[in-house]
Design a protein around this motif. Structure first.
Motif, PDB file in Angstrom:
ATOM      1  N   ILE A 124      -4.201   2.242   5.434  1.00 59.28           N
ATOM      2  CA  ILE A 124      -4.781   2.446   6.811  1.00 59.28           C
ATOM      3  C   ILE A 124      -4.438   4.028   7.184  1.00 59.28           C
ATOM      4  N   GLY A 125      -3.202   4.565   6.490  1.00 60.08           N
ATOM      5  CA  GLY A 125      -2.789   6.018   7.259  1.00 60.08           C
ATOM      6  C   GLY A 125      -2.469   5.962   8.629  1.00 60.08           C
ATOM      7  N   ILE A 129      -9.408   4.616  10.568  1.00 63.82           N
ATOM      8  CA  ILE A 129     -10.572   3.580  10.462  1.00 63.82           C
ATOM      9  C   ILE A 129     -10.279   2.313  11.340  1.00 63.82           C
ATOM     10  N   ILE A 147       0.787   0.530   1.846  1.00 62.90           N
ATOM     11  CA  ILE A 147       2.022   0.536   0.821  1.00 62.90           C
ATOM     12  C   ILE A 147       3.145   1.078   1.272  1.00 62.90           C
ATOM     13  N   HIS A 148       2.847   2.150   2.014  1.00 62.77           N
ATOM     14  CA  HIS A 148       4.271   3.291   2.562  1.00 62.77           C
ATOM     15  C   HIS A 148       4.605   2.888   3.796  1.00 62.77           C
ATOM     16  N   PRO A 151       3.043   5.659   7.077  1.00 63.52           N
ATOM     17  CA  PRO A 151       1.628   5.214   7.599  1.00 63.52           C
ATOM     18  C   PRO A 151       1.721   4.167   8.448  1.00 63.52           C
ATOM     19  N   GLY A 172       1.950  -3.425   1.868  1.00 67.59           N
ATOM     20  CA  GLY A 172       1.627  -4.262   0.658  1.00 67.59           C
ATOM     21  C   GLY A 172       0.721  -3.217  -0.181  1.00 67.59           C
ATOM     22  N   ASP A 173       0.606  -3.578  -1.602  1.00 73.26           N
ATOM     23  CA  ASP A 173      -0.116  -3.099  -2.545  1.00 73.26           C
ATOM     24  C   ASP A 173      -1.643  -3.587  -2.329  1.00 73.26           C
ATOM     25  N   GLU A 216       0.499  10.464  -2.381  1.00 68.02           N
ATOM     26  CA  GLU A 216       0.228   9.387  -2.639  1.00 68.02           C
ATOM     27  C   GLU A 216      -1.076   8.749  -1.787  1.00 68.02           C
ATOM     28  N   TYR A 227      -8.397   3.525  -7.638  1.00 64.94           N
ATOM     29  CA  TYR A 227      -8.514   2.568  -6.565  1.00 64.94           C
ATOM     30  C   TYR A 227     -10.000   1.654  -6.655  1.00 64.94           C
TER      31      TYR A 227
HETATM   32  C1  SAM Z   1      -6.936   8.765   1.804  1.00 63.58           C
HETATM   33  S1  SAM Z   1      -5.582   7.991   2.895  1.00 63.58           S
HETATM   34  C2  SAM Z   1      -6.479   7.435   4.085  1.00 63.58           C
HETATM   35  C3  SAM Z   1      -5.956   7.062   5.209  1.00 63.58           C
HETATM   36  C4  SAM Z   1      -6.718   6.566   6.431  1.00 63.58           C
HETATM   37  N1  SAM Z   1      -7.454   5.366   6.112  1.00 63.58           N
HETATM   38  C5  SAM Z   1      -7.636   7.706   6.574  1.00 63.58           C
HETATM   39  O1  SAM Z   1      -8.939   7.403   6.526  1.00 63.58           O
HETATM   40  O2  SAM Z   1      -7.305   8.619   7.389  1.00 63.58           O
HETATM   41  C6  SAM Z   1      -4.994   6.518   1.758  1.00 63.58           C
HETATM   42  C7  SAM Z   1      -3.892   5.806   2.202  1.00 63.58           C
HETATM   43  O3  SAM Z   1      -3.859   4.601   1.195  1.00 63.58           O
HETATM   44  C8  SAM Z   1      -2.225   4.291   1.346  1.00 63.58           C
HETATM   45  N2  SAM Z   1      -2.410   3.696  -0.192  1.00 63.58           N
HETATM   46  C9  SAM Z   1      -2.040   4.433  -1.369  1.00 63.58           C
HETATM   47  N3  SAM Z   1      -1.982   3.684  -2.340  1.00 63.58           N
HETATM   48  C10 SAM Z   1      -1.941   2.229  -1.896  1.00 63.58           C
HETATM   49  C11 SAM Z   1      -1.771   0.928  -2.304  1.00 63.58           C
HETATM   50  N4  SAM Z   1      -1.433   0.343  -3.468  1.00 63.58           N
HETATM   51  N5  SAM Z   1      -1.721  -0.278  -1.314  1.00 63.58           N
HETATM   52  C12 SAM Z   1      -2.084   0.069   0.052  1.00 63.58           C
HETATM   53  N6  SAM Z   1      -2.275   1.349   0.430  1.00 63.58           N
HETATM   54  C13 SAM Z   1      -2.152   2.278  -0.303  1.00 63.58           C
HETATM   55  C14 SAM Z   1      -1.754   5.733   1.350  1.00 63.58           C
HETATM   56  O4  SAM Z   1      -0.461   5.448   1.800  1.00 63.58           O
HETATM   57  C15 SAM Z   1      -2.691   6.365   2.259  1.00 63.58           C
HETATM   58  O5  SAM Z   1      -2.030   5.927   3.428  1.00 63.58           O
END
Ligand code: SAM
Length: 291
Positions: A124-125, A129, A147-148, A151, A172-173, A216, A227
Protein backbone atom coordinates in the motif's frame (compact mmCIF):
# COMPACT_ATOMS: atom_id res chain seq x y z
CA UNK A 1 14.42 38.53 8.10
CA UNK A 2 11.66 39.34 5.58
CA UNK A 3 9.97 36.67 3.50
CA UNK A 4 11.33 38.01 0.18
CA UNK A 5 14.95 38.11 1.31
CA UNK A 6 14.74 34.71 2.91
CA UNK A 7 13.19 33.21 -0.22
CA UNK A 8 15.96 34.60 -2.37
CA UNK A 9 18.61 32.99 -0.15
CA UNK A 10 16.67 29.70 -0.23
CA UNK A 11 16.28 29.76 -4.01
CA UNK A 12 19.99 30.48 -4.46
CA UNK A 13 20.83 27.43 -2.38
CA UNK A 14 18.78 25.00 -4.48
CA UNK A 15 18.83 26.56 -7.93
CA UNK A 16 21.38 24.14 -9.37
CA UNK A 17 19.52 20.96 -8.46
CA UNK A 18 18.37 18.96 -11.45
CA UNK A 19 14.66 18.00 -11.48
CA UNK A 20 13.73 20.94 -9.29
CA UNK A 21 11.59 24.05 -9.49
CA UNK A 22 13.54 26.25 -7.04
CA UNK A 23 11.14 29.16 -6.58
CA UNK A 24 8.06 27.00 -6.15
CA UNK A 25 9.89 24.60 -3.83
CA UNK A 26 11.23 27.38 -1.61
CA UNK A 27 7.75 28.93 -1.44
CA UNK A 28 6.17 25.58 -0.54
CA UNK A 29 8.67 24.86 2.22
CA UNK A 30 8.38 28.32 3.73
CA UNK A 31 4.59 28.16 3.46
CA UNK A 32 4.63 24.86 5.32
CA UNK A 33 6.82 26.30 8.10
CA UNK A 34 4.68 29.41 8.47
CA UNK A 35 1.49 27.40 8.05
CA UNK A 36 0.22 29.60 5.22
CA UNK A 37 -0.49 28.97 1.53
CA UNK A 38 1.50 29.96 -1.58
CA UNK A 39 -0.56 33.08 -2.23
CA UNK A 40 0.14 34.38 1.27
CA UNK A 41 3.88 33.99 0.71
CA UNK A 42 3.71 35.80 -2.65
CA UNK A 43 1.66 38.67 -1.24
CA UNK A 44 3.44 39.21 2.10
CA UNK A 45 7.04 39.64 0.95
CA UNK A 46 7.79 42.34 3.51
CA UNK A 47 6.59 40.34 6.51
CA UNK A 48 9.24 39.31 9.02
CA UNK A 49 9.96 35.62 9.66
CA UNK A 50 10.93 34.73 13.26
CA UNK A 51 14.60 33.71 13.58
CA UNK A 52 14.01 30.06 14.63
CA UNK A 53 11.94 29.59 11.45
CA UNK A 54 14.59 31.34 9.34
CA UNK A 55 17.15 28.84 10.68
CA UNK A 56 14.85 25.88 10.09
CA UNK A 57 14.05 27.04 6.54
CA UNK A 58 17.72 27.37 5.64
CA UNK A 59 18.42 23.94 7.14
CA UNK A 60 15.68 22.44 4.95
CA UNK A 61 16.98 24.22 1.85
CA UNK A 62 20.43 22.72 2.54
CA UNK A 63 18.82 19.30 2.74
CA UNK A 64 17.01 19.91 -0.54
CA UNK A 65 20.30 21.00 -2.10
CA UNK A 66 21.63 17.52 -1.31
CA UNK A 67 18.74 15.95 -3.23
CA UNK A 68 16.34 15.26 -0.35
CA UNK A 69 12.88 15.06 -1.99
CA UNK A 70 10.68 18.11 -1.63
CA UNK A 71 7.68 15.89 -0.80
CA UNK A 72 9.44 14.58 2.32
CA UNK A 73 10.41 18.13 3.30
CA UNK A 74 6.83 19.34 3.22
CA UNK A 75 5.29 15.93 4.16
CA UNK A 76 2.86 16.18 1.31
CA UNK A 77 2.13 14.73 -2.11
CA UNK A 78 -0.98 15.32 -4.18
CA UNK A 79 -2.38 12.16 -5.79
CA UNK A 80 -5.78 11.75 -7.48
CA UNK A 81 -6.74 15.20 -6.17
CA UNK A 82 -6.05 14.18 -2.55
CA UNK A 83 -3.29 15.57 -0.31
CA UNK A 84 -1.43 12.53 0.98
CA UNK A 85 0.81 12.77 4.03
CA UNK A 86 4.23 11.27 3.23
CA UNK A 87 7.47 10.86 5.15
CA UNK A 88 10.81 9.17 4.68
CA UNK A 89 10.36 5.39 4.61
CA UNK A 90 7.35 5.44 2.31
CA UNK A 91 7.31 5.66 -1.49
CA UNK A 92 6.23 9.07 -2.79
CA UNK A 93 3.14 8.33 -4.94
CA UNK A 94 3.83 8.74 -8.66
CA UNK A 95 1.56 10.38 -11.19
CA UNK A 96 1.95 7.26 -13.38
CA UNK A 97 0.05 5.29 -10.75
CA UNK A 98 -3.03 7.42 -11.39
CA UNK A 99 -3.35 5.47 -14.67
CA UNK A 100 -4.04 2.29 -12.68
CA UNK A 101 -6.43 4.01 -10.27
CA UNK A 102 -8.41 5.68 -13.04
CA UNK A 103 -8.62 2.41 -14.94
CA UNK A 104 -10.01 0.65 -11.86
CA UNK A 105 -12.51 3.44 -11.12
CA UNK A 106 -13.90 3.18 -14.67
CA UNK A 107 -13.91 -0.61 -14.47
CA UNK A 108 -15.92 -0.52 -11.22
CA UNK A 109 -18.51 1.81 -12.75
CA UNK A 110 -18.90 -0.29 -15.87
CA UNK A 111 -18.96 -3.70 -14.28
CA UNK A 112 -20.36 -3.22 -10.78
CA UNK A 113 -22.01 0.21 -10.63
CA UNK A 114 -23.00 0.85 -7.00
CA UNK A 115 -23.03 -2.81 -5.89
CA UNK A 116 -20.84 -3.67 -2.90
CA UNK A 117 -17.41 -4.99 -3.92
CA UNK A 118 -14.16 -6.06 -2.26
CA UNK A 119 -10.78 -4.78 -3.43
CA UNK A 120 -7.30 -5.83 -2.30
CA UNK A 121 -4.20 -3.64 -2.70
CA UNK A 122 -0.84 -5.37 -2.18
CA UNK A 123 1.99 -3.04 -1.09
CA UNK A 124 0.00 0.00 0.00
CA UNK A 125 2.83 2.49 0.63
CA UNK A 126 1.18 5.78 1.59
CA UNK A 127 -2.18 4.32 0.56
CA UNK A 128 -2.18 6.01 -2.85
CA UNK A 129 -4.09 3.22 -4.63
CA UNK A 130 -6.19 1.77 -1.82
CA UNK A 131 -7.27 5.03 -0.23
CA UNK A 132 -8.13 6.82 -3.46
CA UNK A 133 -10.23 3.85 -4.58
CA UNK A 134 -11.98 3.83 -1.21
CA UNK A 135 -12.44 7.61 -1.32
CA UNK A 136 -13.97 7.74 -4.78
CA UNK A 137 -16.03 4.51 -4.61
CA UNK A 138 -17.84 4.17 -1.32
CA UNK A 139 -19.42 0.88 -2.44
CA UNK A 140 -15.94 -0.68 -2.23
CA UNK A 141 -14.45 -2.25 0.86
CA UNK A 142 -10.72 -1.97 0.35
CA UNK A 143 -8.22 -4.26 2.04
CA UNK A 144 -4.57 -3.20 1.98
CA UNK A 145 -1.39 -5.05 2.94
CA UNK A 146 2.19 -3.91 3.42
CA UNK A 147 5.13 -5.72 4.95
CA UNK A 148 6.78 -2.63 6.46
CA UNK A 149 5.78 -0.51 9.45
CA UNK A 150 6.25 2.99 8.03
CA UNK A 151 3.87 2.50 5.07
CA UNK A 152 1.26 1.08 7.46
CA UNK A 153 1.66 4.02 9.82
CA UNK A 154 1.50 6.54 6.98
CA UNK A 155 -1.46 4.86 5.27
CA UNK A 156 -3.33 4.87 8.58
CA UNK A 157 -2.64 8.60 8.98
CA UNK A 158 -4.05 9.16 5.48
CA UNK A 159 -7.03 6.92 6.17
CA UNK A 160 -7.89 9.16 9.13
CA UNK A 161 -7.17 12.31 7.11
CA UNK A 162 -9.66 11.29 4.42
CA UNK A 163 -12.13 9.90 7.01
CA UNK A 164 -12.44 6.52 5.36
CA UNK A 165 -14.27 3.75 7.15
CA UNK A 166 -14.29 1.37 4.16
CA UNK A 167 -10.57 0.52 4.39
CA UNK A 168 -8.86 -2.25 6.37
CA UNK A 169 -5.07 -2.34 6.57
CA UNK A 170 -2.93 -5.33 7.51
CA UNK A 171 0.74 -6.09 7.97
CA UNK A 172 2.21 -9.06 6.12
CA UNK A 173 4.08 -10.54 3.21
CA UNK A 174 1.67 -10.10 0.26
CA UNK A 175 -1.34 -12.47 0.63
CA UNK A 176 -0.07 -13.72 3.99
CA UNK A 177 -1.28 -10.37 5.39
CA UNK A 178 -4.92 -11.44 4.96
CA UNK A 179 -4.51 -15.14 5.65
CA UNK A 180 -7.04 -16.59 8.06
CA UNK A 181 -9.63 -13.87 7.43
CA UNK A 182 -11.75 -16.11 5.21
CA UNK A 183 -11.26 -13.88 2.18
CA UNK A 184 -10.38 -16.61 -0.32
CA UNK A 185 -12.43 -16.18 -3.51
CA UNK A 186 -13.91 -12.91 -2.20
CA UNK A 187 -12.14 -10.18 -4.20
CA UNK A 188 -13.71 -8.52 -7.22
CA UNK A 189 -10.45 -6.68 -7.86
CA UNK A 190 -6.83 -7.19 -6.78
CA UNK A 191 -4.49 -4.30 -7.54
CA UNK A 192 -0.81 -3.81 -6.92
CA UNK A 193 2.05 -1.48 -7.70
CA UNK A 194 4.79 -3.78 -6.44
CA UNK A 195 8.53 -3.06 -6.38
CA UNK A 196 9.63 -3.65 -9.98
CA UNK A 197 13.02 -2.07 -10.60
CA UNK A 198 15.62 -4.54 -11.90
CA UNK A 199 19.10 -4.67 -10.34
CA UNK A 200 20.74 -3.15 -13.43
CA UNK A 201 18.44 -0.12 -13.30
CA UNK A 202 18.81 0.74 -9.60
CA UNK A 203 22.06 2.68 -10.11
CA UNK A 204 20.64 4.87 -12.83
CA UNK A 205 17.72 6.13 -10.71
CA UNK A 206 17.86 9.85 -9.99
CA UNK A 207 19.48 10.81 -6.69
CA UNK A 208 16.21 11.86 -5.03
CA UNK A 209 14.93 8.32 -5.52
CA UNK A 210 18.04 6.20 -5.03
CA UNK A 211 19.39 7.93 -1.94
CA UNK A 212 16.20 8.76 -0.09
CA UNK A 213 13.25 6.59 -1.10
CA UNK A 214 12.95 3.12 0.49
CA UNK A 215 14.79 0.55 -1.60
CA UNK A 216 12.34 -2.14 -0.42
CA UNK A 217 9.59 -0.26 -2.27
CA UNK A 218 11.59 -0.24 -5.49
CA UNK A 219 13.74 -3.33 -5.93
CA UNK A 220 11.94 -6.16 -7.68
CA UNK A 221 14.76 -8.73 -7.81
CA UNK A 222 17.41 -9.41 -10.44
CA UNK A 223 15.13 -8.79 -13.44
CA UNK A 224 12.48 -6.74 -11.56
CA UNK A 225 9.80 -9.41 -12.00
CA UNK A 226 9.98 -11.27 -8.66
CA UNK A 227 6.74 -9.81 -7.27
CA UNK A 228 4.74 -10.62 -10.40
CA UNK A 229 5.95 -14.22 -10.15
CA UNK A 230 4.37 -14.43 -6.71
CA UNK A 231 1.31 -12.22 -7.04
CA UNK A 232 -0.07 -13.60 -10.33
CA UNK A 233 -0.40 -17.29 -9.35
CA UNK A 234 -1.43 -16.59 -5.72
CA UNK A 235 -4.08 -14.06 -6.74
CA UNK A 236 -6.22 -16.83 -8.23
CA UNK A 237 -6.97 -18.17 -4.76
CA UNK A 238 -8.29 -14.80 -3.58
CA UNK A 239 -10.10 -13.54 -6.69
CA UNK A 240 -13.73 -14.38 -7.38
CA UNK A 241 -14.58 -15.92 -10.71
CA UNK A 242 -14.35 -13.14 -13.29
CA UNK A 243 -12.33 -11.06 -10.80
CA UNK A 244 -9.83 -8.52 -12.13
CA UNK A 245 -6.08 -8.55 -11.45
CA UNK A 246 -4.46 -5.22 -12.25
CA UNK A 247 -0.74 -4.54 -11.89
CA UNK A 248 1.47 -1.53 -12.43
CA UNK A 249 4.62 -2.44 -14.38
CA UNK A 250 7.86 -0.89 -15.62
CA UNK A 251 7.75 0.42 -19.21
CA UNK A 252 9.74 -2.58 -20.51
CA UNK A 253 7.92 -5.33 -18.57
CA UNK A 254 4.64 -5.48 -20.50
CA UNK A 255 5.46 -8.51 -22.61
CA UNK A 256 6.77 -10.58 -19.68
CA UNK A 257 3.88 -9.78 -17.36
CA UNK A 258 1.26 -10.41 -20.07
CA UNK A 259 2.94 -13.76 -20.72
CA UNK A 260 2.89 -14.67 -17.02
CA UNK A 261 -0.79 -13.86 -16.71
CA UNK A 262 -1.71 -15.82 -19.81
CA UNK A 263 0.35 -18.79 -18.60
CA UNK A 264 -1.67 -18.71 -15.38
CA UNK A 265 -4.88 -18.85 -17.42
CA UNK A 266 -6.10 -15.25 -17.12
CA UNK A 267 -8.26 -14.02 -20.00
CA UNK A 268 -8.61 -10.63 -21.71
CA UNK A 269 -5.05 -9.82 -20.65
CA UNK A 270 -4.11 -6.37 -21.84
CA UNK A 271 -1.57 -3.59 -21.45
CA UNK A 272 -2.64 -0.04 -20.64
CA UNK A 273 -0.29 2.76 -21.62
CA UNK A 274 0.58 5.92 -19.70
CA UNK A 275 0.36 9.48 -20.99
CA UNK A 276 3.77 9.15 -22.62
CA UNK A 277 2.58 6.11 -24.56
CA UNK A 278 4.65 3.68 -22.48
CA UNK A 279 3.37 0.36 -21.10
CA UNK A 280 2.28 1.05 -17.50
CA UNK A 281 -0.41 -1.37 -16.36
CA UNK A 282 -1.36 -4.98 -17.15
CA UNK A 283 -4.81 -6.32 -16.38
CA UNK A 284 -6.56 -9.63 -16.80
CA UNK A 285 -9.63 -11.54 -15.67
CA UNK A 286 -9.68 -14.79 -13.72
CA UNK A 287 -11.61 -17.37 -15.72
CA UNK A 288 -14.23 -19.73 -14.32
CA UNK A 289 -12.47 -23.01 -14.74
CA UNK A 290 -9.30 -21.96 -12.85
CA UNK A 291 -8.60 -23.66 -9.51
C1 SAM B 1 6.23 0.55 -5.35
S1 SAM B 1 5.66 0.72 -3.69
C2 SAM B 1 3.96 1.12 -3.99
C3 SAM B 1 3.32 1.94 -2.92
C4 SAM B 1 1.91 2.47 -3.25
N1 SAM B 1 1.00 1.40 -3.60
C5 SAM B 1 1.97 3.45 -4.41
O1 SAM B 1 1.56 3.09 -5.52
O2 SAM B 1 2.45 4.58 -4.20
C6 SAM B 1 5.62 -0.96 -3.13
C7 SAM B 1 5.18 -1.19 -1.71
O3 SAM B 1 5.20 -2.61 -1.48
C8 SAM B 1 5.65 -2.86 -0.16
N2 SAM B 1 6.19 -4.23 -0.13
C9 SAM B 1 7.41 -4.67 -0.51
N3 SAM B 1 7.51 -6.00 -0.34
C10 SAM B 1 6.32 -6.41 0.16
C11 SAM B 1 5.79 -7.67 0.54
N4 SAM B 1 6.52 -8.79 0.42
N5 SAM B 1 4.53 -7.75 1.02
C12 SAM B 1 3.76 -6.60 1.14
N6 SAM B 1 4.22 -5.38 0.78
C13 SAM B 1 5.47 -5.28 0.30
C14 SAM B 1 6.67 -1.77 0.10
O4 SAM B 1 6.84 -1.57 1.48
C15 SAM B 1 6.03 -0.59 -0.62
O5 SAM B 1 5.23 0.16 0.26
Amino acid sequence: MEINRLLKIGVDKIKDRPYSNPVLEAVLVLGELLNVDKTYIYTHGEEKVPQPLVDRFLELMDKRKEGYPIQYLINKREFMGLDFYVEEGVLIPRQDTEILVEYVLDYIDEKYGDSPINILDLGIGSGAISLSLAYYRKNATVYGVDIHDTPLKVANINKERFRLDNVKLYKGDLFEGIEGLGLEGKFHIIASNPPYIARKDIDSLQREVKDYEPIEALYGGEDGLDYYRRIIPDSKKYLREEGLLVLEIGFDQGKDVVHMMEEEGFKEVKVIKDLQGLDRVVSGIKVKELD
